[in-house]
Design an enzyme around this catalytic site. Sequence first.
Site, PDB file in Angstrom:
ATOM      1  N   SER A 134      16.305  34.226 -59.429  1.00 26.63           N
ATOM      2  CA  SER A 134      15.391  33.748 -58.391  1.00 26.63           C
ATOM      3  C   SER A 134      15.086  34.855 -57.401  1.00 26.63           C
ATOM      4  O   SER A 134      14.250  34.680 -56.523  1.00 26.63           O
ATOM      5  CB  SER A 134      15.988  32.541 -57.665  1.00 26.63           C
ATOM      6  OG  SER A 134      17.266  32.844 -57.196  1.00 26.63           O
ATOM      7  N   GLU A 169       9.074  27.657 -63.665  1.00 29.03           N
ATOM      8  CA  GLU A 169       8.134  28.779 -63.537  1.00 29.03           C
ATOM      9  C   GLU A 169       8.364  29.729 -64.712  1.00 29.03           C
ATOM     10  O   GLU A 169       9.504  30.160 -64.932  1.00 29.03           O
ATOM     11  CB  GLU A 169       8.376  29.520 -62.218  1.00 29.03           C
ATOM     12  CG  GLU A 169       8.014  28.715 -60.982  1.00 29.03           C
ATOM     13  CD  GLU A 169       8.472  29.363 -59.677  1.00 29.03           C
ATOM     14  OE1 GLU A 169       7.824  29.130 -58.651  1.00 29.03           O
ATOM     15  OE2 GLU A 169       9.495  30.089 -59.667  1.00 29.03           O
TER      16      GLU A 169
HETATM   17  N1  3HC Z   1      21.572  14.901 -62.704  1.00 28.62           N
HETATM   18  C1  3HC Z   1      20.760  13.993 -63.289  1.00 28.62           C
HETATM   19  N2  3HC Z   1      19.840  13.303 -62.605  1.00 28.62           N
HETATM   20  C2  3HC Z   1      19.755  13.508 -61.282  1.00 28.62           C
HETATM   21  C3  3HC Z   1      20.571  14.446 -60.612  1.00 28.62           C
HETATM   22  C4  3HC Z   1      21.515  15.154 -61.383  1.00 28.62           C
HETATM   23  N3  3HC Z   1      22.327  16.073 -60.856  1.00 28.62           N
HETATM   24  N4  3HC Z   1      20.238  14.444 -59.294  1.00 28.62           N
HETATM   25  C5  3HC Z   1      19.250  13.542 -59.150  1.00 28.62           C
HETATM   26  N5  3HC Z   1      18.952  12.990 -60.332  1.00 28.62           N
HETATM   27  C6  3HC Z   1      17.922  11.999 -60.606  1.00 28.62           C
HETATM   28  C7  3HC Z   1      18.363  10.611 -60.240  1.00 28.62           C
HETATM   29  O1  3HC Z   1      19.097   9.993 -61.260  1.00 28.62           O
HETATM   30  C8  3HC Z   1      17.016   9.920 -59.986  1.00 28.62           C
HETATM   31  O2  3HC Z   1      16.362   9.619 -61.201  1.00 28.62           O
HETATM   32  P1  3HC Z   1      15.255   8.430 -61.320  1.00 28.62           P
HETATM   33  O3  3HC Z   1      14.146   8.786 -60.374  1.00 28.62           O
HETATM   34  O4  3HC Z   1      14.845   8.452 -62.752  1.00 28.62           O
HETATM   35  O5  3HC Z   1      15.982   7.192 -60.900  1.00 28.62           O
HETATM   36  C9  3HC Z   1      16.205  11.039 -59.342  1.00 28.62           C
HETATM   37  O6  3HC Z   1      16.799  12.255 -59.779  1.00 28.62           O
HETATM   38  C10 3HC Z   1      16.240  10.941 -57.851  1.00 28.62           C
HETATM   39  O7  3HC Z   1      17.593  10.937 -57.430  1.00 28.62           O
HETATM   40  P2  3HC Z   1      18.229   9.931 -56.370  1.00 28.62           P
HETATM   41  O8  3HC Z   1      17.472   8.642 -56.386  1.00 28.62           O
HETATM   42  O9  3HC Z   1      19.695   9.889 -56.553  1.00 28.62           O
HETATM   43  O10 3HC Z   1      18.101  10.660 -54.983  1.00 28.62           O
HETATM   44  P3  3HC Z   1      16.832  11.199 -54.271  1.00 28.62           P
HETATM   45  O11 3HC Z   1      15.644  10.342 -54.497  1.00 28.62           O
HETATM   46  O12 3HC Z   1      17.322  11.453 -52.907  1.00 28.62           O
HETATM   47  O13 3HC Z   1      16.560  12.584 -55.004  1.00 28.62           O
HETATM   48  C11 3HC Z   1      16.758  14.902 -55.209  1.00 28.62           C
HETATM   49  C12 3HC Z   1      17.496  13.595 -55.055  1.00 28.62           C
HETATM   50  C13 3HC Z   1      16.020  14.911 -56.572  1.00 28.62           C
HETATM   51  C14 3HC Z   1      17.775  16.020 -55.183  1.00 28.62           C
HETATM   52  C15 3HC Z   1      15.701  14.991 -54.038  1.00 28.62           C
HETATM   53  O14 3HC Z   1      16.366  14.833 -52.819  1.00 28.62           O
HETATM   54  C16 3HC Z   1      14.934  16.277 -54.028  1.00 28.62           C
HETATM   55  O15 3HC Z   1      13.957  16.428 -54.738  1.00 28.62           O
HETATM   56  N6  3HC Z   1      15.360  17.212 -53.165  1.00 28.62           N
HETATM   57  C17 3HC Z   1      14.746  18.527 -53.053  1.00 28.62           C
HETATM   58  C18 3HC Z   1      15.322  19.406 -54.115  1.00 28.62           C
HETATM   59  C19 3HC Z   1      14.635  20.736 -54.166  1.00 28.62           C
HETATM   60  O16 3HC Z   1      13.689  21.036 -53.426  1.00 28.62           O
HETATM   61  N7  3HC Z   1      15.111  21.582 -55.066  1.00 28.62           N
HETATM   62  C20 3HC Z   1      14.612  22.920 -55.216  1.00 28.62           C
HETATM   63  C21 3HC Z   1      15.472  23.847 -54.475  1.00 28.62           C
HETATM   64  S1  3HC Z   1      14.898  25.495 -54.609  1.00 28.62           S
HETATM   65  C22 3HC Z   1      15.596  26.063 -55.999  1.00 28.62           C
HETATM   66  O17 3HC Z   1      16.312  25.407 -56.712  1.00 28.62           O
HETATM   67  C23 3HC Z   1      15.213  27.458 -56.366  1.00 28.62           C
HETATM   68  C24 3HC Z   1      16.386  28.404 -56.355  1.00 28.62           C
HETATM   69  O18 3HC Z   1      15.928  29.612 -56.887  1.00 28.62           O
HETATM   70  C25 3HC Z   1      16.939  28.651 -54.964  1.00 28.62           C
END
Ligand code: 3HC
Length: 308
Positions: A134, A169
Site C-alpha cells: 500500500s 485496485e
Molecule cells: N470477515 C467476514 N465478513 C466480515 C468481516 C470479516 N472480518 N467484517 C465484516 N464483515 C461483513 C459482515 O458479516 C457484514 O456482512 P453482510 O452485509 O453480508 O451482513 C458486513 O461485512 C458488514 O459488517 P457488520 O454488519 O458487522 O458491521 P458494519 O456494517 O459496521 O461494517 C465494516 C463493518 C465493513 C468494517 C465497515 O465498518 C466499514 O466498511 N468500515 C470502513 C472500512 C474501510 O474503510 N476499510 C479500508 C481501510 S483502508 C485499507 O485497508 C488500505 C490499506 O492499504 C491501509
Amino acid sequence: QRHLSTSAPARRAQVEKLTVFGAGLMGAGIAQVGAQSGLKVVLSDVTDKALENGLNIITKSLSRVAKKKSPDDIEGFTSNILKNIEITTDAAKAVHDSDLVIEAIIESIKVKRDLFGFLDEKAKAECIFATNTSSLSVKEIAESCSTERQARFAGLHFFNPVPAMKLVEIIKTPQTSPETFEALREVTLKMGKAPVSCNDTPGFIVNRLLVPYLLEAIRMVERGDATPEDIDTAMELGAGYPMGPFKLLDFVGLDTTSYIAQGWREKAQSGEISKELVEPIGLLDKLVKEGKLGRKSGQGFYEYETKK
Ligand code: 3HC
C-alpha cells in the site's frame, strides 16, 4: 473456419492455483476469498506460528460468513472452504506450480524484492506475480525479477477487512502486459470483488485520497478544533462514512498510516506528491512511539478490550 481455429491464439490459461505470502490480516483475508471462490490456495509465511495465526483469522471470518450463507451447517461450510487452503513455510514448494502469487508480507522494499527475486527462479514462467503493497512502488518491487516476469507483475491492492471490502485496485507498471492485467481482472471478479485500474502512483486511488483526510483529522484534534468522538460522529452522520476517521485509523493501525505518510514524505522530495499533505504530525508520532497502534494493540485514539 478451419483457418481461424488453427491460427487463433491459445486461450490464456486461467488462474486455478493461488499462492499467498504473508499470513497476517491482509494475507489471510486474500487466501480466504481465494478459497471461497474455488481456487486452490497455498498460504505461506516464515513461521508455523504465523501460519496458525492466519488460519485462526480465516476460521473466525468464515464462521461469520457461514452464519449468513449456511446458518444450519456453519462447521461444514467452514471446513469445506478450509480444504482449499494448504499451508507451508517452504517458499519454493509454495510456488512451484502456482498460477498467481499475491504477496502481503511486511512493507519493506528490501524484504519484498528478496522474496520476489527468489520466487522468480522457482515459479513457472507463466505465473503472475502481484504485490498487495500500500506504500511502495510496484515497479521498484517488480525490478527484482526478470524482464519477462516484469510483464507478468502488477499491484493487487485489497482493503481491510478483505472478506467484506469489495474493492481491489489493480496497479499497472509501464511493464505490466495487457494479458496480465486482464487475467488479474478476471480472477478478482471470480473472487467477487470489483476491480479498478490505476497507475503506479503514491497511494494509488483510495489511499491517495483517504490518507490525507485521515492525517488532516489528526491535525484538527492537535489544533484543538474538535474531539475524535465529535469528528467521527460528524463524518459518519454528515458524510455517510461507515467509520469516522479515528475509528478507521485505529482499525487500519496508526503504524500503517504513519508508515504510508513517511514513505510519501520521501516522494515529496521529488515532487511526486505535495509536501503539505504529509507534514509530520506530533500526535501521530507520539502515539506510535508509545505503542498505541489502534485496535490491534488495545489502544489508539480509543481504548479496546484486549482479547485473551
Ligand atoms: N470477515 C467476514 N465478513 C466480515 C468481516 C470479516 N472480518 N467484517 C465484516 N464483515 C461483513 C459482515 O458479516 C457484514 O456482512 P453482510 O452485509 O453480508 O451482513 C458486513 O461485512 C458488514 O459488517 P457488520 O454488519 O458487522 O458491521 P458494519 O456494517 O459496521 O461494517 C465494516 C463493518 C465493513 C468494517 C465497515 O465498518 C466499514 O466498511 N468500515 C470502513 C472500512 C474501510 O474503510 N476499510 C479500508 C481501510 S483502508 C485499507 O485497508 C488500505 C490499506 O492499504 C491501509
